[in-house]
Design a protein around this motif. Structure first.
Motif, PDB file in Angstrom:
ATOM      1  N   GLU A 184       1.877  23.738 -30.664  1.00 10.05           N
ATOM      2  CA  GLU A 184       0.429  23.952 -30.638  1.00 10.05           C
ATOM      3  C   GLU A 184      -0.201  23.564 -29.298  1.00 10.05           C
ATOM      4  OE1 GLU A 184      -1.230  25.340 -33.049  1.00 10.05           O
ATOM      5  OE2 GLU A 184       0.357  25.385 -34.563  1.00 10.05           O
ATOM      6  N   GLU A 185       0.517  22.832 -28.458  1.00 11.12           N
ATOM      7  CA  GLU A 185      -0.056  22.371 -27.198  1.00 11.12           C
ATOM      8  C   GLU A 185      -0.450  23.532 -26.291  1.00 11.12           C
ATOM      9  OE1 GLU A 185       1.779  18.716 -28.759  1.00 11.12           O
ATOM     10  OE2 GLU A 185       2.373  20.813 -28.702  1.00 11.12           O
ATOM     11  N   LEU A 186      -1.368  23.270 -25.353  1.00 12.59           N
ATOM     12  CA  LEU A 186      -1.852  24.269 -24.410  1.00 12.59           C
ATOM     13  C   LEU A 186      -0.840  24.423 -23.280  1.00 12.59           C
ATOM     14  CD1 LEU A 186      -5.548  22.973 -24.131  1.00 12.59           C
ATOM     15  CD2 LEU A 186      -4.697  24.783 -25.644  1.00 12.59           C
ATOM     16  N   VAL A 187      -0.067  25.497 -23.325  1.00 12.54           N
ATOM     17  CA  VAL A 187       0.918  25.762 -22.279  1.00 12.54           C
ATOM     18  C   VAL A 187       0.458  26.969 -21.466  1.00 12.54           C
ATOM     19  CG1 VAL A 187       2.804  24.758 -23.608  1.00 12.54           C
ATOM     20  CG2 VAL A 187       2.343  27.214 -23.789  1.00 12.54           C
ATOM     21  N   MET A 188       1.055  27.143 -20.279  1.00 13.79           N
ATOM     22  CA  MET A 188       0.614  28.198 -19.368  1.00 13.79           C
ATOM     23  C   MET A 188       1.806  28.910 -18.739  1.00 13.79           C
ATOM     24  SD  MET A 188      -2.730  26.617 -17.510  1.00 13.79           S
ATOM     25  CE  MET A 188      -3.470  28.260 -17.463  1.00 13.79           C
ATOM     26  N   ASN A 189       1.539  30.074 -18.153  1.00 14.60           N
ATOM     27  CA  ASN A 189       2.623  30.809 -17.504  1.00 14.60           C
ATOM     28  C   ASN A 189       3.160  30.073 -16.278  1.00 14.60           C
ATOM     29  OD1 ASN A 189       0.339  31.342 -15.941  1.00 14.60           O
ATOM     30  ND2 ASN A 189       0.694  33.546 -15.812  1.00 14.60           N
ATOM     31  N   ILE A 190       2.390  29.176 -15.667  1.00 19.37           N
ATOM     32  CA  ILE A 190       2.909  28.385 -14.542  1.00 19.37           C
ATOM     33  C   ILE A 190       3.887  27.308 -15.016  1.00 19.37           C
ATOM     34  CG2 ILE A 190       1.021  28.776 -12.908  1.00 19.37           C
ATOM     35  CD1 ILE A 190      -0.201  26.119 -13.856  1.00 19.37           C
ATOM     36  N   ASP A 191       4.053  27.169 -16.331  1.00 18.73           N
ATOM     37  CA  ASP A 191       4.995  26.176 -16.858  1.00 18.73           C
ATOM     38  C   ASP A 191       6.429  26.695 -16.931  1.00 18.73           C
ATOM     39  OD1 ASP A 191       2.844  24.451 -17.199  1.00 18.73           O
ATOM     40  OD2 ASP A 191       2.541  24.993 -19.293  1.00 18.73           O
ATOM     41  N   PHE A 192       6.621  27.996 -16.800  1.00 15.14           N
ATOM     42  CA  PHE A 192       7.979  28.530 -16.870  1.00 15.14           C
ATOM     43  C   PHE A 192       8.868  27.957 -15.768  1.00 15.14           C
ATOM     44  CE2 PHE A 192       6.133  32.360 -19.128  1.00 15.14           C
ATOM     45  CZ  PHE A 192       6.815  32.147 -20.316  1.00 15.14           C
ATOM     46  N   ALA A 193       8.410  28.022 -14.529  1.00 14.11           N
ATOM     47  CA  ALA A 193       9.252  27.619 -13.397  1.00 14.11           C
ATOM     48  C   ALA A 193       9.721  26.175 -13.526  1.00 14.11           C
ATOM     49  CB  ALA A 193       8.510  27.852 -12.081  1.00 14.11           C
ATOM     50  N   PRO A 194       8.823  25.194 -13.735  1.00 17.90           N
ATOM     51  CA  PRO A 194       9.309  23.818 -13.872  1.00 17.90           C
ATOM     52  C   PRO A 194      10.199  23.611 -15.097  1.00 17.90           C
ATOM     53  CG  PRO A 194       6.928  23.928 -14.247  1.00 17.90           C
ATOM     54  CD  PRO A 194       7.343  25.251 -13.698  1.00 17.90           C
ATOM     55  N   THR A 195       9.963  24.375 -16.155  1.00 18.00           N
ATOM     56  CA  THR A 195      10.810  24.248 -17.350  1.00 18.00           C
ATOM     57  C   THR A 195      12.235  24.693 -17.048  1.00 18.00           C
ATOM     58  OG1 THR A 195       8.909  24.633 -18.800  1.00 18.00           O
ATOM     59  CG2 THR A 195      11.099  24.961 -19.745  1.00 18.00           C
ATOM     60  N   PHE A 196      12.389  25.837 -16.391  1.00 15.18           N
ATOM     61  CA  PHE A 196      13.721  26.320 -16.053  1.00 15.18           C
ATOM     62  C   PHE A 196      14.441  25.352 -15.114  1.00 15.18           C
ATOM     63  CE2 PHE A 196      11.889  30.871 -16.552  1.00 15.18           C
ATOM     64  CZ  PHE A 196      12.060  30.795 -17.927  1.00 15.18           C
ATOM     65  N   LEU A 197      13.723  24.849 -14.135  1.00 14.93           N
ATOM     66  CA  LEU A 197      14.325  23.914 -13.184  1.00 14.93           C
ATOM     67  C   LEU A 197      14.755  22.626 -13.896  1.00 14.93           C
ATOM     68  CD1 LEU A 197      11.917  24.349 -10.135  1.00 14.93           C
ATOM     69  CD2 LEU A 197      14.181  25.370 -10.455  1.00 14.93           C
ATOM     70  N   ASP A 198      13.929  22.149 -14.801  1.00 16.61           N
ATOM     71  CA  ASP A 198      14.244  20.926 -15.541  1.00 16.61           C
ATOM     72  C   ASP A 198      15.539  21.093 -16.317  1.00 16.61           C
ATOM     73  OD1 ASP A 198      14.187  18.519 -16.892  1.00 16.61           O
ATOM     74  OD2 ASP A 198      12.277  18.876 -17.902  1.00 16.61           O
ATOM     75  N   TYR A 199      15.673  22.171 -17.063  1.00 15.24           N
ATOM     76  CA  TYR A 199      16.884  22.387 -17.848  1.00 15.24           C
ATOM     77  C   TYR A 199      18.109  22.618 -16.966  1.00 15.24           C
ATOM     78  CZ  TYR A 199      14.813  22.531 -22.515  1.00 15.24           C
ATOM     79  OH  TYR A 199      14.208  22.192 -23.701  1.00 15.24           O
ATOM     80  N   ALA A 200      17.900  23.153 -15.765  1.00 18.19           N
ATOM     81  CA  ALA A 200      19.025  23.397 -14.863  1.00 18.19           C
ATOM     82  C   ALA A 200      19.399  22.168 -14.052  1.00 18.19           C
ATOM     83  CB  ALA A 200      18.666  24.544 -13.908  1.00 18.19           C
ATOM     84  N   GLY A 201      18.648  21.092 -14.223  1.00 20.01           N
ATOM     85  CA  GLY A 201      18.941  19.875 -13.478  1.00 20.01           C
ATOM     86  C   GLY A 201      18.523  19.940 -12.024  1.00 20.01           C
ATOM     87  N   VAL A 202      17.531  20.774 -11.720  1.00 21.32           N
ATOM     88  CA  VAL A 202      17.042  20.932 -10.344  1.00 21.32           C
ATOM     89  C   VAL A 202      15.700  20.219 -10.222  1.00 21.32           C
ATOM     90  CG1 VAL A 202      16.295  22.605  -8.599  1.00 21.32           C
ATOM     91  CG2 VAL A 202      18.213  23.157 -10.127  1.00 21.32           C
ATOM     92  N   GLU A 203      15.529  19.491  -9.157  1.00 22.06           N
ATOM     93  CA  GLU A 203      14.279  18.752  -8.943  1.00 22.06           C
ATOM     94  C   GLU A 203      13.095  19.715  -8.874  1.00 22.06           C
ATOM     95  OE1 GLU A 203      12.252  15.541  -5.806  1.00 22.06           O
ATOM     96  OE2 GLU A 203      14.322  16.266  -5.516  1.00 22.06           O
ATOM     97  N   ILE A 204      12.024  19.367  -9.577  1.00 23.03           N
ATOM     98  CA  ILE A 204      10.821  20.206  -9.604  1.00 23.03           C
ATOM     99  C   ILE A 204       9.968  19.873  -8.383  1.00 23.03           C
ATOM    100  CG2 ILE A 204       8.740  20.797 -10.897  1.00 23.03           C
ATOM    101  CD1 ILE A 204      10.270  19.821 -13.427  1.00 23.03           C
ATOM    102  N   PRO A 205       9.693  20.861  -7.519  1.00 22.10           N
ATOM    103  CA  PRO A 205       8.887  20.578  -6.329  1.00 22.10           C
ATOM    104  C   PRO A 205       7.499  20.065  -6.699  1.00 22.10           C
ATOM    105  CG  PRO A 205       9.949  22.732  -6.162  1.00 22.10           C
ATOM    106  CD  PRO A 205      10.143  22.259  -7.564  1.00 22.10           C
ATOM    107  N   LYS A 206       6.995  19.132  -5.914  1.00 22.73           N
ATOM    108  CA  LYS A 206       5.675  18.565  -6.178  1.00 22.73           C
ATOM    109  C   LYS A 206       4.574  19.608  -6.070  1.00 22.73           C
ATOM    110  CE  LYS A 206       6.889  13.865  -4.794  1.00 22.73           C
ATOM    111  NZ  LYS A 206       6.616  12.734  -3.852  1.00 22.73           N
ATOM    112  N   GLU A 207       4.800  20.662  -5.293  1.00 24.05           N
ATOM    113  CA  GLU A 207       3.763  21.676  -5.116  1.00 24.05           C
ATOM    114  C   GLU A 207       3.548  22.530  -6.359  1.00 24.05           C
ATOM    115  OE1 GLU A 207       5.266  25.272  -2.671  1.00 24.05           O
ATOM    116  OE2 GLU A 207       6.578  23.616  -2.098  1.00 24.05           O
ATOM    117  N   MET A 208       4.500  22.508  -7.288  1.00 22.14           N
ATOM    118  CA  MET A 208       4.319  23.265  -8.522  1.00 22.14           C
ATOM    119  C   MET A 208       3.223  22.623  -9.360  1.00 22.14           C
ATOM    120  SD  MET A 208       7.974  24.625  -9.917  1.00 22.14           S
ATOM    121  CE  MET A 208       8.824  25.981  -9.092  1.00 22.14           C
ATOM    122  N   GLN A 209       2.320  23.444  -9.866  1.00 23.09           N
ATOM    123  CA  GLN A 209       1.207  22.943 -10.652  1.00 23.09           C
ATOM    124  C   GLN A 209       1.457  23.016 -12.155  1.00 23.09           C
ATOM    125  OE1 GLN A 209      -1.564  25.653  -8.605  1.00 23.09           O
ATOM    126  NE2 GLN A 209      -2.703  23.844  -7.939  1.00 23.09           N
TER     127      GLN A 209
END
Length: 540
Positions: free
Chosen positions: A397-422
């Protein structure tokens, strides 16, 4: 005996080292998940049966939610094709990734999640609609449609050539994607962006689906909205009443005396010629059943001699039926891909996403298309499955956005999420047990494509929390709108001048400024009093 003791000591030492190993080392032993990102174009949540069974059944798309998670409050940052795609790739809002409307060209040199995954050892693939004008970067292989692409016999561009592939484009894109997966290096994880044209305008169904949806479909409660109290909505040009009889509704001039549509602020200067050019792309095998079906539609239309509200209703039914038929093809092809993953033993370790670049109006407020911050286009479908990390039947039910895809994929792949990602990684939402993790309480939106481009939708930005939505339309207007989504989910009553909501307006305006600061869209850039926008000192 000596050899036995040495062996025993080795085993004990190994056991100790295992017990003392870090969580990170344990994670490294787990294979990185594959990622299959399936995106359609202009697919409204209401046209997916996992969300609503009012219009259509989509059993294959629904499988993703049944085996994973259904995001019930997913939103876009900017409801228009190219900006939405740029936001997904970069994890950033339009004002930072540089692509604010469909006139802009995507800066492919910037950071996007496929580049980061490629560096981390992933094979990266892009198949289907790109629509960002610049050449794709960060992909080991890509094959894309030209601009919007065609529904039949599409031209596909790769690094080396351009080819025309005979067939229905939704099938063709899936064929190309499966071919690439079959020939991949199976020693490496993959990420594939499989991106469909359908169900984008002008909604050309596959021949085999012509006879679906023969009965009339329910009319939206807000189809006859009079736009009272909402100036920007009253001045738009994406009403169903303005659809072209030719290019949108598939009639030839034999069946009407005069073209009744406008179709938007810009577009083909001659929609009849544009439609004829589309027909001429077809093979004879495709054209014969096409003509037979739409000639029967045209004959019935001509004999009915419709006008006024009857013509309005006819246009709605013709539009919605062709739109849904296109989705039937999308659903069939999602099923093909899911079946392939299962047959190849890949389903367990593959993150599968189904989404759209934004929502779409299916007659609500009398409209088609998107752009506005109203719920039907602001919301987007989002279904995600990953058997190793997401429980089946999860509802978020939480408010999620299309900008959340990139950090989600990186998180599961074990790749550091860049700070510039919003955006935020959605992984904590999927892994929560009991108490929900800390999450955003509101979402921010900004649409820029005015006065250029289609449909005369005013520039606007706004903020939405779980109950209220505040929108500011600006540029050549200066109007505010407030909606109580709990009391008025269809957004018919603008409460901005209702004194009972004065405190709500004041609080939301303050939150809006806070959100702009948080997202580095500085409040001094937006003049809230005059409704004018300044970027780098230049007024647009």
């Amino acid at each position: 005996m000596k050899r036995f003791l040495l062996s025993l000591l080795s085993v004990l030492a190994f056991g100790c080292s295992q017990n003392e190993s870090s969580t990170q080392e344990s994670k490294e032993e787990v294979p990185k998940p594959n990622i299959l990102f399936i995106m359609s174009d202009d697919h409204a949540m209401k046209a997916i049966s996992a969300y609503s069974k009012e219009l259509i059944r989509t059993p294959n798309i629904d499988r993703i939610a049944q085996e994973g998670a259904l995001m019930r409050n997913a939103f876009v940052t900017n409801s228009i094709c190219a900006p939405s795609r740029a936001a997904i790739l970069t994890g950033k809002y339009s004002h930072l990734n540089g692509l604010r409307d469909n006139r802009d060209e995507f800066d492919g040199s910037q950071m996007i999640f496929p580049k980061l995954l490629k560096t981390a050892g992933y094979q990266t693939y892009l198949i289907g609609k790109w629509h960002l004008k610049s050449k794709p970067q960060g992909f080991d292989f890509w094959k894309i449609l030209i601009d919007q692409g065609e529904y039949y016999n599409p031209r596909l561009v790769s690094e080396n050539d351009t080819t025309v592939v005979n067939g229905y484009t939704t099938d063709v894109i899936t064929d190309e994607g499966l071919s690439v997966l079959q020939s991949r290096d199976k020693s490496k994880p993959f990420v594939m962006l499989l991106q469909h044209k359908a169900p984008h305008r002008n909604w050309q169904p596959n021949i085999k689906h012509f006879r679906l949806f023969e009965e009339d479909l329910p009319i939206p409660a807000t189809l006859y909205d009079d736009y009272k109290g909402r100036q920007a909505l009253a001045e738009q040009d994406q009403q169903i009443t303005n659809m072209w009889l030719s290019n949108d509704l598939k009639l030839t001039p034999d069946y009407y005396e005069e073209e009744t549509g406008t179709g938007g602020a810009v577009g083909p200067s001659d929609p009849e010629s544009s439609y004829a050019a589309m027909l001429n792309r077809m093979t004879e095998e495709q054209r014969v059943p096409w003509d037979a079906y739409y000639d029967s539609v045209g004959l019935a239309f001509k004999s009915a001699n419709l006008s006024g509200k009857e013509l309005w209703n006819w246009k709605y039914q013709r539009y919605i039926k062709d739109y849904l038929k296109c989705i039937v093809s999308v659903d069939e092809n999602v099923g093909r891909v899911l079946d392939y993953l299962e047959a190849e033993g890949l389903a367990e370790n593959t993150i599968v996403v189904y989404t759209s670049d934004q929502g779409f109006y299916l007659g609500e407020h009398g409209m088609y298309d998107k752009r506005f911050m109203y719920e039907e286009s602001f919301r987007t479908p989002m279904l995600i499955k990953y058997p190793k990390g997401i429980r089946s039947g999860t509802s978020i039910e939480e408010l999620v956005m299309n900008i959340d895809f990139a950090p989600t994929f990186l998180d599961y792949a074990g790749v550091e999420i860049p700070k510039e990602m919003q955006g935020l990684s959605m992984r904590p939402l999927f892994e929560a047990r009991g108490e929900r993790p800390e999450w955003r309480e509101s979402v921010y939106y900004h649409y820029y494509e005015y006065p250029h481009g289609w449909h005369k939708v005013k520039r606007h930005y706004g903020i939405r929390n779980y109950r209220y939505k505040l929108i500011h339309f600006y540029h050549d207007v200066d109007t505010w709108e407030l909606y109580d989504l709990q009391q008025d989910p269809q957004e018919m009553n603008n409460l901005i001048d209702d004194p009972k909501y004065g405190d709500v307006v004041e609080e939301l305006k303050a939150k809006l400024i806070e959100k702009q600061i948080e997202l580095n869209e500085q409040p001094e850039i937006i003049d809230l009093t005059r409704g004018e926008e300044f970027i780098g000192g230049d007024r647009l």
